[in-house]
Design an enzyme around this catalytic site. Structure first.
Site: not given
Ligand code: ADP
Ligand code: MG
Length: 394
Positions: A201, A351
């Site tokens: 996003k 991550g």
């Protein structure tokens, strides 16, 4: 580096308080540690301290989230003690308390570098509020504070900044390495600096894009977020991931970025979110009924050309849905480009990006994979991280 590290202090005879990151993943059913990476990553700092004759090394970490009383049993730090003892090859005293006589006695009676592991810092409600009383209390147990939980330095909690307010505070090796790579890349990079941004996003990366637009020589955009940019350019996007409310923002980034901003020129699309759809390569327009799930081969060529000669590369966000092998080629290609760049500092933050680089087998072919997901993102945004600010300057 302008921060003090454990190399700059004398710990002989002292009680050293260390904020480590022992927030390890555990099996939902058995509670067993499923990946001991974070414990392993803390060993260099702990072993260095133990080699320098402290009275005691007292370790603090949070584990999981504690929202209600029942969460405590699920996030009991006791699970880490035997793993740590095994990896250190020495006794670890676990204290099932975060304050009180048991903890104070254990610290007072410690000798010869006794390693003490304190119960989950989040058992204390004041931890996440940075309750000043809690920080002062924990600080009263020791003589110096070592910040080594990079994954938590973006949070101003009692164990990350509260303790540091009362004691000499220095960086451990993990935090030192993150500052050396990410800190340098965003504040004093060797140029050209190329940023590669992807992931799902735009909304989660606004700060990173803004900061890197100011400091990078080039910004390459891929991943799910590129379709919001494609829409802003007037291309069709089919059923690709698009954030309608971020199209205008993407437009402004395109205007501001000018030639600096490199967008994909083709995509691997599928008729469904899965590997069993109708999969094909298309140009800049994604047809109705298809969604873009990876960058295409021409884009890979373009990105390779743009990366030539880069001296610093910051990469955050996979180029496609790398979890599915059919859409992992773009991410894999970028991994190889970084692996083949000569004399460049290549830094991976985020991550999922870190997971992708490891999963695709490139972990030892890049300069640095950050150990902190959220912390590395905020660092790349150019934000002051409270846990780093709390470390004493040289
Ligand atoms: P990071 O954790 O490294 O910051 P993000 O969380 O922003 O990265 O994004 C990672 C996720 O983005 C991955 O799960 C990946 O599947 C997803 N992704 C990448 N490209 C696309 C795409 N074209 N469409 C949908 N999801 C995507
Ligand atoms: Mg992520």
């Amino acid at each position: 580096m302008d921060k003090l590290t454990i190399r700059d202090i004398d710990v002989a005879g002292k009680t050293v308080l260390v904020r480590v990151d022992f927030n390890v993943p555990r099996d939902k059913d058995t509670g067993e540690i499923t990946d001991d990476n974070r414990v392993v990553a803390a060993l260099p700092t702990i072993n260095y301290l133990l080699d320098h004759n402290p009275k005691a090394v007292v370790l603090f970490s949070h584990l999981g989230k504690i929202k209600k009383e029942e969460d405590k049993a699920k996030n009991d730090m006791a699970v880490v003690a035997p793993k740590l003892a095994e990896l250190l090859g020495r006794d670890v005293k676990f204290v099932n308390a975060t304050r009180g006589a048991e903890l104070e006695e254990a610290v007072k009676n410690a000798e010869n570098g006794q390693v003490i592991l304190v119960q989950n810092t989040r058992y204390e409600a004041g931890e996440t509020k940075n309750d000043p009383e809690l920080g002062a209390y924990w600080a009263s147990l020791g003589d110096v504070f070592v910040e080594d939980a990079f994954g938590s330095v973006h949070r101003a909690h009692a164990s990350t900044v509260g303790i540091a307010a009362h004691l000499p505070a220095v960086a451990g090796f993990l935090v030192e390495k993150e500052i050396a790579y990410i800190g340098k890349a965003v504040s004093d990079p060797e140029r050209p600096l190329v940023a590669i941004l992807g992931g799902s996003k735009v909304s989660s990366k606004i700060g990173v894009i803004e900061n890197l637009l100011n400091i990078a020589d080039k910004i390459i955009i891929g991943g799910g977020m590129c379709y919001t940019f494609a829409k802003a350019q007037g291309h069709t996007v089919g059923s690709s991931l698009v954030e309608e409310d971020k199209v205008d923002l993407a437009k402004s980034f395109i205007e501001k970025g000018g030639d600096k901003l490199i967008l994909p020129i083709d995509s691997v699309v599928s008729s469904k979110f899965g590997e069993d759809g109708d999969i094909k390569v298309v140009g800049e327009d994604v047809p109705e009924g298809y969604m873009g799930l990876d960058i295409g081969p021409k884009t890979v060529e373009l990105f390779a050309k743009e990366l030539e000669g880069a001296k610093t590369v910051i990469w955050n966000g996979p180029m496609g849905v790398f979890e599915m092998p059919k859409f992992a080629e773009g991410t894999k290609a970028v991994c190889s480009m970084l692996a083949n760049l000569k004399g460049a500092n290549t830094i991976i933050g985020g991550g999922d990006s870190a997971a992708a680089v490891k999963q695709l087998g490139f972990a030892d072919k890049v300069s640095h994979i950050s150990t902190g997901g959220g912390a590395s993102l905020e660092y790349m945004e150019g934000k002051v991280l409270p846990g780093i600010a709390a470390i004493n300057d040289k």
